[in-house]
Design a protein around this motif. Structure first.
Motif, PDB file in Angstrom:
ATOM      1  N   VAL A   1       0.838  -1.197   0.000  1.00 46.57           N
ATOM      2  CA  VAL A   1       0.000   0.000   0.000  1.00 46.57           C
ATOM      3  C   VAL A   1       0.873   1.246   0.000  1.00 46.57           C
ATOM      4  O   VAL A   1       0.632   2.204  -0.748  1.00 46.57           O
ATOM      5  CB  VAL A   1      -0.942  -0.012   1.220  1.00 46.57           C
ATOM      6  N   ASN A   2       1.903   1.239   0.846  1.00 47.54           N
ATOM      7  CA  ASN A   2       2.790   2.402   0.922  1.00 47.54           C
ATOM      8  C   ASN A   2       3.620   2.568  -0.340  1.00 47.54           C
ATOM      9  O   ASN A   2       3.760   3.680  -0.869  1.00 47.54           O
ATOM     10  CB  ASN A   2       3.704   2.256   2.147  1.00 47.54           C
ATOM     11  N   GLU A   3       4.174   1.476  -0.824  1.00 43.72           N
ATOM     12  CA  GLU A   3       5.117   1.561  -1.937  1.00 43.72           C
ATOM     13  C   GLU A   3       4.432   1.705  -3.296  1.00 43.72           C
ATOM     14  O   GLU A   3       4.856   2.502  -4.137  1.00 43.72           O
ATOM     15  CB  GLU A   3       6.010   0.311  -1.948  1.00 43.72           C
ATOM     16  N   LEU A   4       3.384   0.895  -3.530  1.00 42.08           N
ATOM     17  CA  LEU A   4       2.766   0.865  -4.856  1.00 42.08           C
ATOM     18  C   LEU A   4       1.632   1.875  -4.990  1.00 42.08           C
ATOM     19  O   LEU A   4       1.620   2.676  -5.925  1.00 42.08           O
ATOM     20  CB  LEU A   4       2.259  -0.545  -5.159  1.00 42.08           C
ATOM     21  N   ALA A   5       0.681   1.833  -4.052  1.00 44.31           N
ATOM     22  CA  ALA A   5      -0.431   2.782  -4.125  1.00 44.31           C
ATOM     23  C   ALA A   5       0.009   4.189  -3.737  1.00 44.31           C
ATOM     24  O   ALA A   5      -0.517   5.176  -4.259  1.00 44.31           O
ATOM     25  CB  ALA A   5      -1.569   2.322  -3.214  1.00 44.31           C
ATOM     26  N   GLY A   6       0.985   4.286  -2.817  1.00 44.00           N
ATOM     27  CA  GLY A   6       1.379   5.598  -2.329  1.00 44.00           C
ATOM     28  C   GLY A   6       2.444   6.288  -3.151  1.00 44.00           C
ATOM     29  O   GLY A   6       2.505   7.524  -3.163  1.00 44.00           O
ATOM     30  N   VAL A   7       3.303   5.537  -3.833  1.00 43.99           N
ATOM     31  CA  VAL A   7       4.457   6.162  -4.494  1.00 43.99           C
ATOM     32  C   VAL A   7       4.520   5.815  -5.982  1.00 43.99           C
ATOM     33  O   VAL A   7       4.438   6.693  -6.843  1.00 43.99           O
ATOM     34  CB  VAL A   7       5.777   5.740  -3.800  1.00 43.99           C
ATOM     35  N   GLN A   8       4.659   4.533  -6.305  1.00 48.08           N
ATOM     36  CA  GLN A   8       4.978   4.161  -7.683  1.00 48.08           C
ATOM     37  C   GLN A   8       3.766   4.151  -8.605  1.00 48.08           C
ATOM     38  O   GLN A   8       3.890   4.369  -9.802  1.00 48.08           O
ATOM     39  CB  GLN A   8       5.676   2.800  -7.684  1.00 48.08           C
ATOM     40  N   GLY A   9       2.606   3.837  -8.073  1.00 48.69           N
ATOM     41  CA  GLY A   9       1.403   3.857  -8.900  1.00 48.69           C
ATOM     42  C   GLY A   9       1.330   2.746  -9.917  1.00 48.69           C
ATOM     43  O   GLY A   9       0.553   2.829 -10.881  1.00 48.69           O
ATOM     44  N   LYS A  10       2.081   1.694  -9.734  1.00 50.92           N
ATOM     45  CA  LYS A  10       2.072   0.526 -10.623  1.00 50.92           C
ATOM     46  C   LYS A  10       2.797  -0.606  -9.916  1.00 50.92           C
ATOM     47  O   LYS A  10       3.531  -0.391  -8.944  1.00 50.92           O
ATOM     48  CB  LYS A  10       2.760   0.852 -11.956  1.00 50.92           C
ATOM     49  N   LEU A  11       2.593  -1.809 -10.392  1.00 50.93           N
ATOM     50  CA  LEU A  11       3.261  -2.977  -9.827  1.00 50.93           C
ATOM     51  C   LEU A  11       4.641  -3.110 -10.459  1.00 50.93           C
ATOM     52  O   LEU A  11       4.778  -3.126 -11.678  1.00 50.93           O
ATOM     53  CB  LEU A  11       2.440  -4.239 -10.076  1.00 50.93           C
ATOM     54  N   THR A  12       5.674  -3.201  -9.620  1.00 56.87           N
ATOM     55  CA  THR A  12       7.047  -3.293 -10.106  1.00 56.87           C
ATOM     56  C   THR A  12       7.694  -4.577  -9.606  1.00 56.87           C
ATOM     57  O   THR A  12       7.119  -5.312  -8.807  1.00 56.87           O
ATOM     58  CB  THR A  12       7.877  -2.078  -9.647  1.00 56.87           C
ATOM     59  N   LEU A  13       8.908  -4.809 -10.053  1.00 56.45           N
ATOM     60  CA  LEU A  13       9.554  -6.092  -9.809  1.00 56.45           C
ATOM     61  C   LEU A  13      10.103  -6.218  -8.390  1.00 56.45           C
ATOM     62  O   LEU A  13       9.943  -7.247  -7.755  1.00 56.45           O
ATOM     63  CB  LEU A  13      10.690  -6.290 -10.816  1.00 56.45           C
ATOM     64  N   ASP A  14      10.731  -5.185  -7.858  1.00 58.06           N
ATOM     65  CA  ASP A  14      11.414  -5.291  -6.568  1.00 58.06           C
ATOM     66  C   ASP A  14      11.064  -4.105  -5.689  1.00 58.06           C
ATOM     67  O   ASP A  14      11.929  -3.349  -5.252  1.00 58.06           O
ATOM     68  CB  ASP A  14      12.931  -5.377  -6.789  1.00 58.06           C
ATOM     69  N   PHE A  15       9.787  -3.938  -5.412  1.00 59.83           N
ATOM     70  CA  PHE A  15       9.370  -2.773  -4.638  1.00 59.83           C
ATOM     71  C   PHE A  15       9.611  -2.942  -3.139  1.00 59.83           C
ATOM     72  O   PHE A  15       9.615  -1.955  -2.397  1.00 59.83           O
ATOM     73  CB  PHE A  15       7.878  -2.473  -4.885  1.00 59.83           C
TER      74      PHE A  15
END
Length: 379
Positions: free
Chosen positions: A270-284
């Motif tokens: 939630v913090n990394e993808l929804a809060g910052v990157q806005g997409k699913l990444t490989l090594d978040f």
């Protein structure tokens, strides 16, 4: 040997001993900095200024803190049940994979008021599933949870890579990442919320997930120490045989503990993808699951201590970046060395100084009793 077994009061175990260990770690780290020809005091000033000396730096520090609170709570819940969950990395990855799938599927059609809670639940469900499987294997099949959670970290990373490459990567893209989430699946950032109120705040990754981390900290505290299920979980962790004799179910508690631990680790997404990157990444996740082990140990598996330990690591991460920029001789490897020393002294060697503190406390008690006896005799 625990501090309680050494007749050490709880305030000394929870406050004085960690501060002493942190001071030792900083002292040794300062010696290492001195050996490489740098000024330890100047390095400490740069570190603290970079992490806490500006609104932007503070935002980055609290952003890292948020992730470490989630993983620290995840480790602590399992430890209270007598389980050593080393699978926070994989559980966070599965939380992100499930949450990312939900976001890509539903965010173009749902408003943020519905989408964001749904994403939190999806991240928790993915992490819970990936944590419950090792819990089941230990409780009903005898597989050690340390081994299975380590293996599941690799399985989760492989599964995430496979899904991204073969299913979620946009056509024609060479980057191993999904398409961007719709705006309704973006956790509001602090500077955006400040702008809504007419206030200016420098942009940073800090987002509403920080509030979620604080709420979960309070919830974990209440559940572990104020609810019957939490008491049963701690009882099983203290003595499974005694808990079974008292009518509790150690197997079910093992499954519950690992499921809840995985759900908390899933909040990293939630913090990394929804809060910052806005997409699913490989090594978040980037090692946050393993850092959570040190955070939980330093925080004595208590939500308040975990919050403080997470803040310390947030300062180290953000301040370390500033150090590598402001002092070129202080490389990123040196930052990792300082972090490792703090983990060593304040985590792995947390109880080395406990006998000394216990003896000093016992000496103080004897001195006070002797003085009281003499005063009574002369009174």
């Amino acid at each position: 040997m625990s501090a309680q077994a050494l007749s050490m009061p709880r305030w000394m175990d929870l406050v004085l001993l960690p501060l002493w260990n942190l001071a030792l770690a900083l002292l040794v780290a300062g010696g290492v900095v001195l050996v490489i020809g740098q000024n330890p005091w100047e390095a400490l000033q740069v570190l603290l200024k970079g992490a806490l000396g500006s609104p932007r730096g503070l935002g980055y520090t609290l952003y890292y803190t948020t992730t470490f609170i989630f993983t620290g709570l995840a480790v602590a819940v399992a430890l209270h049940a007598g389980l050593f969950n080393i699978g926070g990395e994989g559980q966070a990855v599965l939380g992100g994979l499930v949450m990312g799938g939900v976001a890509l599927w539903l965010s173009p059609h749902l408003p943020a008021a519905l989408m964001l809670p749904l994403m939190v639940l999806a991240a928790a469900a993915g992490g819970m599933l990936w944590g419950a499987v090792p819990g089941y294997l230990q409780a009903w099949r005898g597989s050690h949870v340390v081994i299975t959670t380590i293996m599941f970290n690799f399985l989760a990373a492989a599964l995430n890579g496979y899904v991204l490459v073969n299913w979620l990567r946009p056509a024609g893209s060479m980057s191993v990442e999904s398409a961007a989430f719709a705006d309704s699946a973006r956790m509001p950032a602090l500077h955006e919320m400040a702008a809504w109120l007419g206030l200016e705040w420098p942009s940073s990754p800090l987002n509403l997930s920080f509030v979620l981390a604080l709420l979960l900290s309070v919830g974990v505290w209440w559940w572990l120490w104020r609810s019957r299920p939490g008491y049963e979980l701690r009882a099983v962790g203290a003595s499974p045989s005694a808990a079974h004799y008292a009518g509790m179910a150690p197997r079910q508690q093992t499954l519950l503990a690992m499921g809840l631990s995985g759900a908390l680790a899933g909040m990293v997404a939630v913090n990394e993808l929804a809060g910052v990157q806005g997409k699913l990444t490989l090594d978040f996740v980037a090692g946050a699951g393993f850092t959570g082990i040190a955070v939980a140990l330093m925080g004595r598996n208590h939500p308040l201590g975990i919050g403080l330990a997470a803040l310390l690591f947030g300062v180290l991460y953000q301040g370390g970046v500033e150090l590598s920029f402001e002092m070129p001789a202080f490389t990123r490897d040196m930052v990792v060395t300082v972090q490792g020393l703090i983990v060593l002294f304040a985590g792995a060697m947390a109880m080395v100084s406990a006998p000394l503190f216990a003896r000093l406390y016992a000496l103080c008690c004897r001195t006070r009793r002797g003085a009281a006896v003499q005063e009574a005799q002369h009174g």
